[in-house]
Design a protein around this motif. Sequence first.
Motif, PDB file in Angstrom:
ATOM      1  N   LEU A   1       0.855  -1.262   0.025  1.00  0.00           N
ATOM      2  CA  LEU A   1      -0.053   0.010   0.062  1.00  0.00           C
ATOM      3  C   LEU A   1       0.943   1.343  -0.291  1.00  0.00           C
ATOM      4  CD1 LEU A   1      -2.753   1.279   0.424  1.00  0.00           C
ATOM      5  CD2 LEU A   1      -2.622   1.232   2.943  1.00  0.00           C
TER       6      LEU A   1
ATOM      7  N   VAL B   1       2.799   1.597  -3.470  1.00  0.00           N
ATOM      8  CA  VAL B   1       2.172   2.035  -4.478  1.00  0.00           C
ATOM      9  C   VAL B   1       2.341   3.577  -5.012  1.00  0.00           C
ATOM     10  CG1 VAL B   1      -0.036   2.405  -5.762  1.00  0.00           C
ATOM     11  CG2 VAL B   1       0.540   0.201  -4.687  1.00  0.00           C
TER      12      VAL B   1
ATOM     13  N   TYR C   1      -6.768   9.330  -9.074  1.00  0.00           N
ATOM     14  CA  TYR C   1      -7.808   9.104  -8.256  1.00  0.00           C
ATOM     15  C   TYR C   1      -9.031  10.001  -9.002  1.00  0.00           C
ATOM     16  CZ  TYR C   1      -4.789   7.224  -4.880  1.00  0.00           C
ATOM     17  OH  TYR C   1      -4.093   6.384  -4.095  1.00  0.00           O
TER      18      TYR C   1
ATOM     19  N   ASN D   1     -12.247   5.176  -5.787  1.00  0.00           N
ATOM     20  CA  ASN D   1     -10.856   4.981  -6.020  1.00  0.00           C
ATOM     21  C   ASN D   1     -10.105   4.839  -4.919  1.00  0.00           C
ATOM     22  OD1 ASN D   1     -11.345   4.583  -8.800  1.00  0.00           O
ATOM     23  ND2 ASN D   1     -10.781   7.070  -8.910  1.00  0.00           N
TER      24      ASN D   1
ATOM     25  N   GLU E   1      -8.055   1.109  -3.184  1.00  0.00           N
ATOM     26  CA  GLU E   1      -6.990   1.039  -2.794  1.00  0.00           C
ATOM     27  C   GLU E   1      -6.785   0.312  -1.291  1.00  0.00           C
ATOM     28  OE1 GLU E   1      -3.912   2.078  -4.115  1.00  0.00           O
ATOM     29  OE2 GLU E   1      -4.262   3.399  -5.655  1.00  0.00           O
TER      30      GLU E   1
ATOM     31  N   ARG F   1      -8.432  -3.690  -1.701  1.00  0.00           N
ATOM     32  CA  ARG F   1      -7.460  -4.666  -2.321  1.00  0.00           C
ATOM     33  C   ARG F   1      -6.172  -4.957  -1.422  1.00  0.00           C
ATOM     34  NH1 ARG F   1      -4.866  -0.943  -7.348  1.00  0.00           N
ATOM     35  NH2 ARG F   1      -3.196   0.246  -6.266  1.00  0.00           N
ATOM     36  N   THR F   2      -5.983  -3.779  -0.578  1.00  0.00           N
ATOM     37  CA  THR F   2      -4.890  -4.010   0.694  1.00  0.00           C
ATOM     38  C   THR F   2      -5.357  -5.308   1.422  1.00  0.00           C
ATOM     39  OG1 THR F   2      -3.985  -1.971   0.110  1.00  0.00           O
ATOM     40  CG2 THR F   2      -3.325  -2.986   2.324  1.00  0.00           C
TER      41      THR F   2
ATOM     42  N   TYR G   1      -0.018  -3.620  -8.948  1.00  0.00           N
ATOM     43  CA  TYR G   1      -0.845  -2.429  -8.193  1.00  0.00           C
ATOM     44  C   TYR G   1       0.289  -1.225  -8.524  1.00  0.00           C
ATOM     45  CZ  TYR G   1      -3.727  -5.763  -5.800  1.00  0.00           C
ATOM     46  OH  TYR G   1      -4.814  -7.007  -5.395  1.00  0.00           O
TER      47      TYR G   1
ATOM     48  N   ALA H   1      -0.731   2.189 -10.588  1.00  0.00           N
ATOM     49  CA  ALA H   1      -0.452   3.395 -10.210  1.00  0.00           C
ATOM     50  C   ALA H   1       0.179   4.524 -10.978  1.00  0.00           C
ATOM     51  CB  ALA H   1      -0.134   3.562  -8.666  1.00  0.00           C
TER      52      ALA H   1
END
Length: 230
Positions: free
Chosen positions: A124, A127, A144, A155, A159, A162-163, A218, A222
């Motif tokens: 996290l 990214v 974003y 958005n 993030e 998904r973490t 990821y 980004a």
Amino acid sequence: MQITPDGNIVFILPAGPLGSLPISATIVNTWIVMTILVVGGRLITLGMGPAAPASRWHLALEILIEQIRKQIQDVGGGDPGRYLPFIGTLFLFILASNVLGVVPGFTSPTGSLSTAAALAICVLVAVPFYGIADQGLLGYLRHYLRPTPLMAPLNVLGEISRTVALAIRLYGNVMSGTVIVAILLSIAPLIFPILLQLLGLLTGVVQAYIFAVLAMVYIAAAQGDEPGAA
């Protein structure tokens, strides 16, 4: 039945006026894995140089690094040297932790939710780190707002979600193998556990690969790179 090393307190470390600090098996096993990787890496690279003859360990290390670099390039494109230290470290730590999990008495640190969450948090943080380094702060924040500024909250939530998914996926797969082995050990204490340990070894290698690939996906997303782009 102990399914996570978090609750297994190995010893208590005096912490002065703030009280004692319990050291769990998760911390001890994590340091064991890190020590093995650092010492093993140092021993393998001793004497490595352009003029030195390459040993089998040197060749194995070069093949591993080249495969990681190739996978990074296939997933994210660009120069894999930028991401090799981070992605390679993630892969090797998870791989070593999962492989050592088949050793009797050793509980894989990745079978701990705290360790899996810490690794996911590293991703996290990585990214935006790589995104800002590549596009600048404003350029990174702009993604974003795509495809519309109204999507910004979703958005950001994406993030975070998904973490969480990354941590739970790693923890769930490693922990489930431990639970299944423990159950079968009580039913058939010889044959099934051996087969499940072999299956767990294969699963551990696959999970290390998946975690590292998802981390790279990821990071590449980004930066606006499409996975698989040359």
